[in-house]
Design a protein around this motif. Structure first.
Motif, PDB file in Angstrom:
ATOM      1  N   VAL A  38      -7.156  13.953  -3.664  1.00 19.96           N
ATOM      2  CA  VAL A  38      -8.247  13.714  -3.055  1.00 19.96           C
ATOM      3  C   VAL A  38      -7.834  12.105  -2.360  1.00 19.96           C
ATOM      4  CG1 VAL A  38     -10.401  13.320  -3.047  1.00 19.96           C
ATOM      5  CG2 VAL A  38      -9.464  14.952  -4.936  1.00 19.96           C
ATOM      6  N   GLY A  39      -8.155  12.349  -1.305  1.00 24.03           N
ATOM      7  CA  GLY A  39      -8.629  10.938  -0.854  1.00 24.03           C
ATOM      8  C   GLY A  39      -7.470   9.920   0.051  1.00 24.03           C
ATOM      9  N   PHE A  59      -5.178   5.275  -6.719  1.00 18.19           N
ATOM     10  CA  PHE A  59      -5.235   4.386  -5.905  1.00 18.19           C
ATOM     11  C   PHE A  59      -6.406   4.171  -5.542  1.00 18.19           C
ATOM     12  CE2 PHE A  59      -3.448   8.488  -3.969  1.00 18.19           C
ATOM     13  CZ  PHE A  59      -3.565   8.488  -2.927  1.00 18.19           C
ATOM     14  N   SER A  60      -6.136   2.659  -5.055  1.00 19.90           N
ATOM     15  CA  SER A  60      -7.082   1.635  -4.581  1.00 19.90           C
ATOM     16  C   SER A  60      -6.823   0.383  -4.009  1.00 19.90           C
ATOM     17  CB  SER A  60      -8.619   2.268  -5.750  1.00 19.90           C
ATOM     18  OG  SER A  60      -9.940   1.496  -4.555  1.00 19.90           O
ATOM     19  N   GLU A  61      -7.656  -0.454  -4.221  1.00 13.22           N
ATOM     20  CA  GLU A  61      -7.314  -2.281  -3.852  1.00 13.22           C
ATOM     21  C   GLU A  61      -7.199  -2.324  -5.071  1.00 13.22           C
ATOM     22  OE1 GLU A  61     -10.704  -3.812  -2.425  1.00 13.22           O
ATOM     23  OE2 GLU A  61     -11.356  -2.301  -0.896  1.00 13.22           O
ATOM     24  N   PHE A  62      -7.345  -2.233  -6.330  1.00 15.85           N
ATOM     25  CA  PHE A  62      -6.099  -2.057  -7.181  1.00 15.85           C
ATOM     26  C   PHE A  62      -4.675  -2.106  -7.306  1.00 15.85           C
ATOM     27  CE2 PHE A  62      -8.534   1.241  -8.737  1.00 15.85           C
ATOM     28  CZ  PHE A  62      -7.715   1.854  -8.972  1.00 15.85           C
ATOM     29  N   GLY A  63      -4.332  -1.162  -6.462  1.00 15.91           N
ATOM     30  CA  GLY A  63      -2.488  -0.467  -6.540  1.00 15.91           C
ATOM     31  C   GLY A  63      -2.911   0.672  -6.890  1.00 15.91           C
ATOM     32  N   LEU A  80     -12.000   2.764  -0.714  1.00 18.63           N
ATOM     33  CA  LEU A  80     -11.060   3.465  -1.000  1.00 18.63           C
ATOM     34  C   LEU A  80     -10.949   3.895  -1.837  1.00 18.63           C
ATOM     35  CD1 LEU A  80      -9.629   2.544   3.097  1.00 18.63           C
ATOM     36  CD2 LEU A  80     -10.690   5.220   2.400  1.00 18.63           C
ATOM     37  N   CYS A  81     -10.879   5.298  -2.156  1.00 18.15           N
ATOM     38  CA  CYS A  81     -10.210   5.132  -3.543  1.00 18.15           C
ATOM     39  C   CYS A  81      -9.559   7.102  -3.292  1.00 18.15           C
ATOM     40  CB  CYS A  81     -11.214   5.203  -4.551  1.00 18.15           C
ATOM     41  SG  CYS A  81     -10.019   5.314  -6.216  1.00 18.15           S
ATOM     42  N   GLY A  82      -8.849   6.796  -3.868  1.00 22.51           N
ATOM     43  CA  GLY A  82      -7.594   8.893  -3.915  1.00 22.51           C
ATOM     44  C   GLY A  82      -7.367   9.167  -5.207  1.00 22.51           C
ATOM     45  N   SER A  83      -6.815   9.903  -4.987  1.00 22.25           N
ATOM     46  CA  SER A  83      -6.189  10.497  -6.338  1.00 22.25           C
ATOM     47  C   SER A  83      -5.386  10.833  -6.236  1.00 22.25           C
ATOM     48  CB  SER A  83      -6.947  10.610  -7.483  1.00 22.25           C
ATOM     49  OG  SER A  83      -7.821  11.642  -7.163  1.00 22.25           O
ATOM     50  N   GLY A 304      -4.114   0.505  -1.124  1.00 15.38           N
ATOM     51  CA  GLY A 304      -3.261   0.523  -3.027  1.00 15.38           C
ATOM     52  C   GLY A 304      -2.262   0.846  -2.385  1.00 15.38           C
ATOM     53  N   ILE A 305      -1.529   2.027  -1.689  1.00 22.38           N
ATOM     54  CA  ILE A 305      -0.713   1.536  -1.357  1.00 22.38           C
ATOM     55  C   ILE A 305      -0.016   1.986   0.072  1.00 22.38           C
ATOM     56  CG2 ILE A 305      -0.262   3.221  -3.419  1.00 22.38           C
ATOM     57  CD1 ILE A 305      -0.498   5.852  -2.042  1.00 22.38           C
ATOM     58  N   THR A 306       1.092   1.635   0.577  1.00 26.47           N
ATOM     59  CA  THR A 306       1.841   2.459   1.584  1.00 26.47           C
ATOM     60  C   THR A 306       1.363   3.409   2.432  1.00 26.47           C
ATOM     61  OG1 THR A 306       3.642   2.072   2.046  1.00 26.47           O
ATOM     62  CG2 THR A 306       3.436  -0.491   1.349  1.00 26.47           C
ATOM     63  N   PRO A 307       1.706   3.418   3.897  1.00 27.21           N
ATOM     64  CA  PRO A 307       1.214   4.686   4.632  1.00 27.21           C
ATOM     65  C   PRO A 307       2.621   5.480   3.641  1.00 27.21           C
ATOM     66  CG  PRO A 307       0.672   3.263   5.842  1.00 27.21           C
ATOM     67  CD  PRO A 307       1.686   2.131   4.932  1.00 27.21           C
ATOM     68  N   ILE A 308       3.543   4.783   4.532  1.00 29.32           N
ATOM     69  CA  ILE A 308       4.820   5.470   3.590  1.00 29.32           C
ATOM     70  C   ILE A 308       4.965   6.289   2.616  1.00 29.32           C
ATOM     71  CG2 ILE A 308       7.559   5.584   2.791  1.00 29.32           C
ATOM     72  CD1 ILE A 308       7.618   3.111   5.589  1.00 29.32           C
ATOM     73  N   GLU A 309       4.473   4.984   1.236  1.00 30.20           N
ATOM     74  CA  GLU A 309       4.276   5.665   0.165  1.00 30.20           C
ATOM     75  C   GLU A 309       3.749   6.759  -0.167  1.00 30.20           C
ATOM     76  OE1 GLU A 309       5.283   2.002  -2.979  1.00 30.20           O
ATOM     77  OE2 GLU A 309       3.781   2.321  -2.108  1.00 30.20           O
ATOM     78  N   TYR A 310       1.976   7.479   1.274  1.00 31.14           N
ATOM     79  CA  TYR A 310       1.126   7.933   0.393  1.00 31.14           C
ATOM     80  C   TYR A 310       1.486   9.049   1.616  1.00 31.14           C
ATOM     81  CZ  TYR A 310      -3.447   9.941   2.421  1.00 31.14           C
ATOM     82  OH  TYR A 310      -4.494  11.045   1.669  1.00 31.14           O
ATOM     83  N   ARG A 311       2.242   9.098   2.597  1.00 25.64           N
ATOM     84  CA  ARG A 311       2.600  10.455   3.494  1.00 25.64           C
ATOM     85  C   ARG A 311       4.239  11.295   2.364  1.00 25.64           C
ATOM     86  NH1 ARG A 311       4.038  11.442   9.457  1.00 25.64           N
ATOM     87  NH2 ARG A 311       2.352  12.030   9.375  1.00 25.64           N
ATOM     88  N   ARG A 312       5.012  10.487   1.582  1.00 27.46           N
ATOM     89  CA  ARG A 312       6.092  10.974   0.103  1.00 27.46           C
ATOM     90  C   ARG A 312       4.782  11.432  -0.651  1.00 27.46           C
ATOM     91  NH1 ARG A 312       7.621   6.767  -1.283  1.00 27.46           N
ATOM     92  NH2 ARG A 312       8.998   6.387   0.581  1.00 27.46           N
ATOM     93  N   LEU A 313       3.798  10.921  -0.781  1.00 28.67           N
ATOM     94  CA  LEU A 313       3.075  11.548  -2.288  1.00 28.67           C
ATOM     95  C   LEU A 313       1.959  12.951  -1.362  1.00 28.67           C
ATOM     96  CD1 LEU A 313       1.873  10.927  -4.869  1.00 28.67           C
ATOM     97  CD2 LEU A 313       0.049   9.587  -3.606  1.00 28.67           C
TER      98      LEU A 313
END
Length: 318
Positions: A38-39, A59-63, A80-83, A304-313
């Motif tokens: 989500v998110g 993942f959010s502003e705390f990483g 912003l927050c995702g999971s 909390g994560i980079t765009p590369i990490e987010y796309r990989r996730l």
């Protein structure tokens, strides 16, 4: 666990998302089970998410943080927050109007504050971390589950208005358990704090409605996300000075206009990375970030994560 995305509701749907606007209940709750990522997404209300079963990477502003049974996630408005669920995860989310919470801060410190404007400033000074994971433990979360179930039932049945006093009692009971775990910044409360820049006599006991100018700025930013906005541009659109425009917007949304723009850009970039095959640099340009390094830095700051990490996730869980 941000209140959106694919999920199964174990207690029904609220009927509308609490968003701090007129006509919404100040407190609402729902229980959901999440199976897919989500998110990240941001809400303009405060959210308290109580994990009841399962686990997820948040993942959010705390990483990045692992959350599981016994944890409570506190998200300030416009955060912003995702999971990514590790397995099906069930959580109850309590949504609260920001002005309602500011009112509680006011009455908690009424002997030291002049008016609700002071309460807003005090809350901003005390609660500086927009996203927190509170480790309450299974025993304490088990203690509050009956209150959560009743709060959700009142919300689903539409009784949060008729049974408002009961809803408040349930929230105060929940807050009494959670509050000792919330991280606050030390703020020295002294009688001298009664002397404020904007004294109000008699004491002001009502919040001002959301100003048309603030809504117009938010609409402009969302409709022209990629534009190279400046504060002068925004102030000119609503015929106010830069300082007046910034104050009006920040009072309404709790963020400066450019911080708000960063949030909605990060939100849209996440959607593009998740739902399209656009190269990262092209996706960044589409939301208005023309420097990959700068865009990545801002995205990580708010998500909390980079765009590369987010796309990989996103790809790994598609």
């Amino acid at each position: 666990m941000t209140g959106g995305g694919t999920c199964e509701s174990s207690a029904g749907y609220v009927g509308h998302e609490l968003n701090g606007s007129g006509g919404s209940a100040p407190i609402s709750a729902k229980t959901q089970t999440f199976h897919r990522p989500v998110g990240p997404i941001a809400y303009d209300c405060v959210k308290v998410i109580i994990v009841r079963d399962g686990s997820a990477i948040l993942f959010s502003e705390f990483g990045q943080r692992l959350v599981k049974l016994g944890d409570v996630v506190l998200l300030c408005a416009n955060t912003l927050c995702g999971s990514e669920p590790e397995c099906p995860i069930t959580a109850t989310t309590v949504y609260m109007d920001t002005d309602y919470l500011i009112d509680q801060v006011f009455w908690q410190h009424v002997g030291l504050l002049c008016d609700r404007l002071d309460a807003r400033e005090l809350a901003s000074a005390m609660y500086v971390e927009p996203a927190q994971v509170l480790r309450l433990g299974e025993q304490r979360v088990g203690l509050v589950m009956p209150w959560l179930d009743e709060l959700v039932r009142l919300t689903v049945d539409g009784d949060q208005y008729r049974r408002f006093n009961r809803v408040q009692a349930l929230w105060f009971s929940l807050a009494d358990v959670i509050a000792p775990f919330v991280k606050v910044s030390p703020v020295r409360l002294t009688p001298s704090q009664r002397e404020r820049i904007r004294p109000t006599l008699p004491r002001h006991r009502q919040f001002n409605p959301l100003r048309t100018e603030a809504r117009k700025i938010a609409d402009l930013l969302r409709s022209e996300l990629a534009r190279r906005w400046t504060l002068d541009d925004l102030a000119g659109e609503i015929h106010l000075s830069v300082s007046q425009m910034t104050r009006v917007f920040t009072d309404a949304f709790g963020k400066t206009p450019l911080a708000y723009l960063t949030i909605i850009r990060a939100e849209e970039l996440a959607r593009l990375l998740r739902d399209t095959d656009l190269p990262i640099e092209a996706a960044m340009r589409q939301v208005g970030w023309h420097s990959r390094g700068h865009g990545s830095q801002l995205f990580r700051q708010y998500v909390g994560i980079t765009p590369i990490e987010y796309r990989r996730l996103s790809a790994a869980t598609a």
